[in-house]
Write an enzyme that holds these catalytic residues in place. Structure first.
Site, mmCIF file in Angstrom:
data_model
loop_
_atom_site.group_PDB
_atom_site.id
_atom_site.type_symbol
_atom_site.label_atom_id
_atom_site.label_comp_id
_atom_site.label_asym_id
_atom_site.label_seq_id
_atom_site.Cartn_x
_atom_site.Cartn_y
_atom_site.Cartn_z
ATOM 1 N N HIS A 18 0.833 -1.203 0.000
ATOM 2 C CA HIS A 18 0.000 0.000 0.000
ATOM 3 C C HIS A 18 0.864 1.248 0.000
ATOM 4 O O HIS A 18 0.482 2.284 0.525
ATOM 5 C CB HIS A 18 -0.934 0.013 1.211
ATOM 6 C CG HIS A 18 -1.868 -1.138 1.246
ATOM 7 N ND1 HIS A 18 -1.576 -2.304 1.899
ATOM 8 C CD2 HIS A 18 -3.079 -1.314 0.682
ATOM 9 C CE1 HIS A 18 -2.578 -3.153 1.744
ATOM 10 N NE2 HIS A 18 -3.502 -2.576 1.011
ATOM 11 N N GLY B 167 -5.237 11.444 4.076
ATOM 12 C CA GLY B 167 -5.846 12.695 3.643
ATOM 13 C C GLY B 167 -6.958 12.476 2.640
ATOM 14 O O GLY B 167 -8.049 13.043 2.762
ATOM 15 N N GLY C 11 -8.699 9.726 2.165
ATOM 16 C CA GLY C 11 -9.819 9.054 2.806
ATOM 17 C C GLY C 11 -10.670 10.001 3.630
ATOM 18 O O GLY C 11 -11.901 9.921 3.609
ATOM 19 N N SER D 211 -9.913 4.479 9.205
ATOM 20 C CA SER D 211 -10.470 5.750 9.670
ATOM 21 C C SER D 211 -11.927 5.886 9.276
ATOM 22 O O SER D 211 -12.729 6.459 10.024
ATOM 23 C CB SER D 211 -9.661 6.928 9.121
ATOM 24 O OG SER D 211 -9.777 7.019 7.716
ATOM 25 N N GLY E 137 -11.987 -0.554 17.396
ATOM 26 C CA GLY E 137 -10.658 -0.396 16.821
ATOM 27 C C GLY E 137 -9.596 -1.331 17.333
ATOM 28 O O GLY E 137 -8.606 -1.570 16.651
ATOM 29 N N ARG F 143 -0.814 -0.164 9.982
ATOM 30 C CA ARG F 143 0.209 -0.301 8.952
ATOM 31 C C ARG F 143 1.537 0.332 9.328
ATOM 32 O O ARG F 143 2.576 -0.024 8.799
ATOM 33 C CB ARG F 143 -0.292 0.315 7.639
ATOM 34 C CG ARG F 143 -1.436 -0.464 7.026
ATOM 35 C CD ARG F 143 -1.920 0.179 5.743
ATOM 36 N NE ARG F 143 -3.080 -0.533 5.220
ATOM 37 C CZ ARG F 143 -3.815 -0.109 4.212
ATOM 38 N NH1 ARG F 143 -3.519 1.032 3.619
ATOM 39 N NH2 ARG F 143 -4.843 -0.812 3.783
#
Length: 580
Positions: free
Chosen positions: A217, A401, A403, A444, A485, A542
């Site tokens: 990614h 940003g 997203g 997020s 989370g 990540r």
């Protein structure tokens, strides 16, 4: 650099239009992704794969006979939403259940597990499985923390072949688990990838060096080494993978030398000549190797080596035929159980009471303030998109940003729509939260969706919530983040701004301060707390494999949350002044 696009924000949607048109023999579009053009035959488990886009042919390129029944397609490097995953699974499902499977990334794990819960509530048998093949992302003994990279392909292929053969859902899950336990991958990057519309890559590698242990990614490698020859690279990859081999006696192996997007096939073949020699010299028999691009990372330069140790069952599934847009092996039989699909659609939700019937004038007045706050947040996040992406790219994939912009824009539209229907503040927040989660995707996205819907549930649609109710709603939002989370304060996440914000708001409200004034002060505290995350090392997500690299840079999620809190405070101040 990714040069060809119309609107960078719609790159994935535009890509799917072309992909579906070019491959209509294989696939049709459904909300959230694609499914096979033929319906799933009775008695067959549907295998639904997925994740963010930017990895073609993973994931939509491997939908077809012998491989996946559907693929959930998220934005670039961003997890699809739970709603999208459930939608594709419904469309792919026949009558024998669904396996949803992705690489092991927090956003995918959250969203696909939520989709499984939703499917089960509808009477569809569903299971989820995450691939963990990346040896560079966690030490031996901590395999559950590892990322899923090119080993996604071996696990997805074997699980899909097992479903094609007729195994039940438990059997397909067992095969996925066995394939994952037998698979190891190590990757290298020579240069980073660039998101559509961006003018610089997510990371760079010094001239004459390579990044060892990259993510797919856009995450940089965990270390940098001098650029070797092809033979030297082959030795690094083979030693790295075999050094983490499972406790298995098998000497027959499936092997993938995977290009990441910019490394030429000719270069891969040079490396493969060395890799195959080294493996055979160590006594291994290579079964039907794959050399080429199977799990890419936009235009990243680099490659990865995947090895799956084969028992008799895994070898049968690895060698089984498949016929998909991007991957073909042998002669896969088309199983048609009815007419060709024209389009599969998700089940439509039953309509509930009209929003205006649930609210009163005070609730609608609160809704107007909430809608204005979403307007302001969307504008503030659009202005901050590049900086949030830069912060996120230091140790992550650089998509935060983008997203946040997609999520807040969707929330803004949903809030305006609910407001126009006469909704109260609770329903506006609920609609905005669902839209944010659906469009932002990723970790997020699902967390912001949970935050907003929890706050909305507390505020309700009638009356004017007092300061104590608002503080309780913020506490509910924080608790929702904790439940969903899997992080804790100190892990370098948005919680490290959310907890100080919540506690300061509660403290001031308990002292009879107005919620407007308390919110402003709490936003200031959250801003300082977000800055202080620069001193923390990430323990989840990540960025965890690159924890040291992130020291000195604040967490992107905490930074964006603090920005939103300040923006709401400004909006409330302006509204109060307008009333006066």
């Amino acid at each position: 650099m990714t040069k060809l696009f119309n609107d960078p924000a719609r790159f994935t949607e535009d890509m799917l239009v072309g992909f579906l048109d070019a491959n209509s023999r294989y696939v049709v579009g459904v909300p959230g992704g694609v499914v096979r053009a033929q319906t799933t035959r009775p008695g067959k488990v549907a295998v639904v794969i997925g994740g963010g886009s930017g990895h073609y042919p993973a994931f939509c390129g491997t939908v077809g006979p012998g491989f996946a029944d559907g693929a959930v397609v998220g934005n670039i490097f961003t997890s699809p939403s739970a709603e999208e995953a459930a939608s594709v699974a419904r469309a792919a499902h026949s009558d024998a259940g669904v396996l949803l499977t992705t690489g092991n990334y927090a956003g995918d794990v959250m969203n696909f597990n939520l989709a499984v819960d939703q499917l089960r509530s509808e009477g569809i048998e569903a299971q989820y499985f995450a691939v963990t093949d990346d040896v560079a992302s966690a030490e031996r003994g901590q395999e559950a923390k590892r990322r899923g990279i090119a080993g996604d392909f071996t696990v997805f292929k074997c699980a899909s072949a097992a479903a094609e053969e007729g195994l039940d859902l438990a059997g397909v899950v067992r095969v996925a688990e066995a394939a994952n336990a037998a698979t190891r991958t190590l990757g290298v990057a020579f240069d980073g990838c660039t998101l559509p519309g961006a003018d610089h890559p997510l990371f760079t590698v010094p001239e004459g060096h390579m990044g060892l242990g990259l993510g797919i990614h856009g995450e940089p490698g965990v270390s940098e080494e001098k650029m070797p020859t092809a033979a030297g690279l082959a030795a690094t990859l083979v030693d790295g993978v075999l050094g983490d081999r499972p406790d298995a006696p098998e000497k027959r192996i499936a092997v993938i030398l995977n290009g990441l997007g910019r490394t030429k096939y000719e270069e891969l073949f040079v490396v493969w000549g060395e890799v195959s020699r080294l493996l055979r010299d160590r006594g291994y028999t290579i079964v039907e190797p794959e050399v080429g691009e199977l799990v890419t990372s936009l235009d990243m330069a680099g490659c990865s080596l995947t090895v799956m140790w084969l028992d008799e069952e895994l070898e049968r599934y690895w060698a089984a035929p498949a016929d998909t847009p991007a991957y073909k092996k042998g002669a896969a039989q088309q199983h048609v159980s009815g007419e060709r699909r024209s389009e599969a659609t998700a089940r439509s939700a039953s309509s509930g009471p009209k929003l205006a019937e649930l609210s009163d004038e005070d609730g609608r007045a609160g809704a107007r303030l909430v809608a204005r706050a979403f307007d302001a947040m969307a504008e503030a996040l659009a202005d901050a998109e590049e900086e949030l992406g830069r912060i996120d790219a230091v140790a992550g994939d650089g998509d935060h940003g983008r997203g946040m912009v997609k999520g807040s824009s969707a929330a803004r539209e949903a809030a305006a729509s609910a407001l126009s229907e006469g909704a109260g503040q609770g329903s506006v927040l609920n609609a905005a939260g669902k839209a944010w989660a659906a469009k932002a995707g990723g970790t997020s996205g699902v967390l912001w969706g949970a935050l907003l819907t929890a706050l909305g549930a507390r505020l309700g649609d009638t009356g004017r919530p007092d300061s104590s109710v608002i503080a309780a709603g913020v506490r509910d939002a924080y608790d929702a983040l904790i439940r969903l989370g899997g992080a804790a304060p100190g892990d370098k996440t948005m919680l490290d701004a959310m907890l100080p914000f919540t506690e300061e708001l509660e403290r001031r409200v308990a002292q009879d301060e107005s919620w407007q004034s308390a919110w402003r002060a709490a936003a200031d505290v959250a801003t300082e707390a977000a800055r202080a995350t620069a001193d923390l090392r990430p323990k989840i997500g990540r960025a965890r494999p690159l924890a040291e690299r992130s020291v000195g840079t604040p967490d992107a999620g905490a930074t964006s949350l603090a920005l939103c809190a300040r923006t709401v405070a400004d909006c409330v101040t302006l509204s109060t002044q307008g009333e006066n």
